[in-house]
Motif scaffolding. Structure first.
Motif: not given
Length: 379
Positions: A54-60, A259-260
């Motif tokens: 689940x790679x995050x975007x910069x905003x996430x 799950x977070x």
């Protein structure tokens, strides 16, 4: 409160291992802990890459920092890597700033109540603003780290909340040895005694996760490891000198839990056990958080980590190179007579041994982890 925290930590330690000695965290189920050196490095790299689902975007990632870098005793504050600029605010005055809920929030310096507040005079009450710090600088990646899409540039394992001015002062400077609080060291940057271990473990994670883009050799200074010219001795030293904090553990667990809200799925194994770095690259023995785990027949290939040359030789001088830190080097004659003792030898630029007469010698290398003996012949 201290008693409650102590009991919680003790409970965590007691449940950290399964009965057979393997790490109880299911993340590592089935992993082969008998591996060492480059084989272990590659296996861990595969593990943290395959589980990064689940790679995050910069905003996430920005929103993740509000959670993972929050002070658990006061979630209105976050811990600032490198500390803060004393010309802006002080730890002792922070409570006077009130609560802020937007990006320009008032923040504190230390990750632990055990760390003393700054001794600088109290400045005017102005904001202590934080932003996202790429601990592995964007411009030092090859290619540069991208933040427009989920990638190395948005990986929360190396993004930290930082005081805006400290962040700007660091810029894209490489890490270098230092002492005390964070500071500019020549053209480079020392992250501070409180944060150097965090930095080292992040650089190790980034190297395994993005091996060609994020090499430690492009972000650190000093000597490289003989067995891996992309790893710096500096980071092995920092990893050993600054043990893992509860803050790092909490961060690692949140980011690994899918799950977070902002869980990536993968962990930083060097936070779970800094000694894994010793097993891969040698150097000063780091904290082993899994003392009951079977980690192979030997923690590192110490025999091959030490080289004496020329050997045999007709000269009274020889050179010793080692990728492992030793507390003592002792040289004995074939009859058992101690001829030289070198305490805390420095192998940064290799070690020169002189005044050796003709004969057969045993050279003992000693540290807390291992003692080995090498033969030396002077013709």
């Amino acid at each position: 409160m201290k008693k409650i925290i102590t009991l919680l930590l003790l409970s965590t330690q007691l449940t950290a291992f399964s009965q057979n000695g393997a790490p109880a965290n299911p993340y590592y189920n089935g992993f082969d802990w008998s591996l060492s050196g480059n084989t272990l490095k590659n296996a861990l790299a595969t593990k943290i890459t395959d589980t990064h689902t689940n790679p995050l975007t910069y905003s996430q990632a920005e929103n993740a920092l509000r959670i993972v870098d929050a002070d658990p005793t006061d979630t209105q504050n976050v811990f600032l890597i490198y500390g803060f600029s004393s010309a802006i605010c002080t730890y002792t005055n922070e409570s006077n700033y009130g609560t802020a809920t937007n990006w320009n929030e008032h923040r504190k310096r230390h990750k632990s109540a055990d760390q003393p507040p700054t001794t600088a005079p109290n400045p005017p009450l102005t904001e202590c603003v934080w932003n996202r710090e790429h601990v592995f600088p964007v411009s030092l990646g090859n290619p540069n780290l991208d933040t427009s899409t989920p990638s190395a540039g948005t990986d929360a394992h190396h993004l930290r909340t930082a005081d805006v001015d400290r962040n700007a002062l660091r810029g894209n400077k490489k890490f270098a040895a230092g002492l005390g609080n964070s500071a500019v060291i020549g053209a480079n940057w020392y992250p501070g005694d409180e944060w150097k271990g965090d930095v080292a473990r992040m650089m190790m994670y980034m190297y395994l996760r993005y091996p060609t883009q994020c090499k430690p050799s492009t972000v650190g200074t000093g000597s490289v490891v003989a067995s891996d010219p992309d790893m710096m001795q500096l980071f092995l030293q920092w990893n050993a000198e600054d043990p893992v904090s509860q803050y790092e553990d909490n961060r690692n667990t949140y980011l690994s839990t899918l799950s977070n809200t902002y869980g990536q799925g993968n962990r930083n194994p060097f936070i779970d056990n800094p000694y894994l770095a010793t097993r891969i690259w040698g150097g000063q023995a780091a904290q082993n958080r899994w003392p009951t785990v079977y980690l192979g027949t030997d923690a590192f290939d110490y025999e091959n980590a030490v080289t004496i040359y020329p050997n045999p030789t007709t000269s009274e001088k020889v050179t010793i190179a080692s990728t492992v830190e030793w507390q003592e080097v002792k040289i004995y004659t074939i009859n058992g007579q101690l001829t030289q003792t070198i305490v805390n030898p420095n192998f940064a630029n290799e070690l020169q041994i002189t005044n050796l007469t003709k004969g057969f010698y045993f050279v003992n290398f000693i540290n807390d982890s291992k003692t080995i003996t090498k033969k030396l012949i002077i013709k």
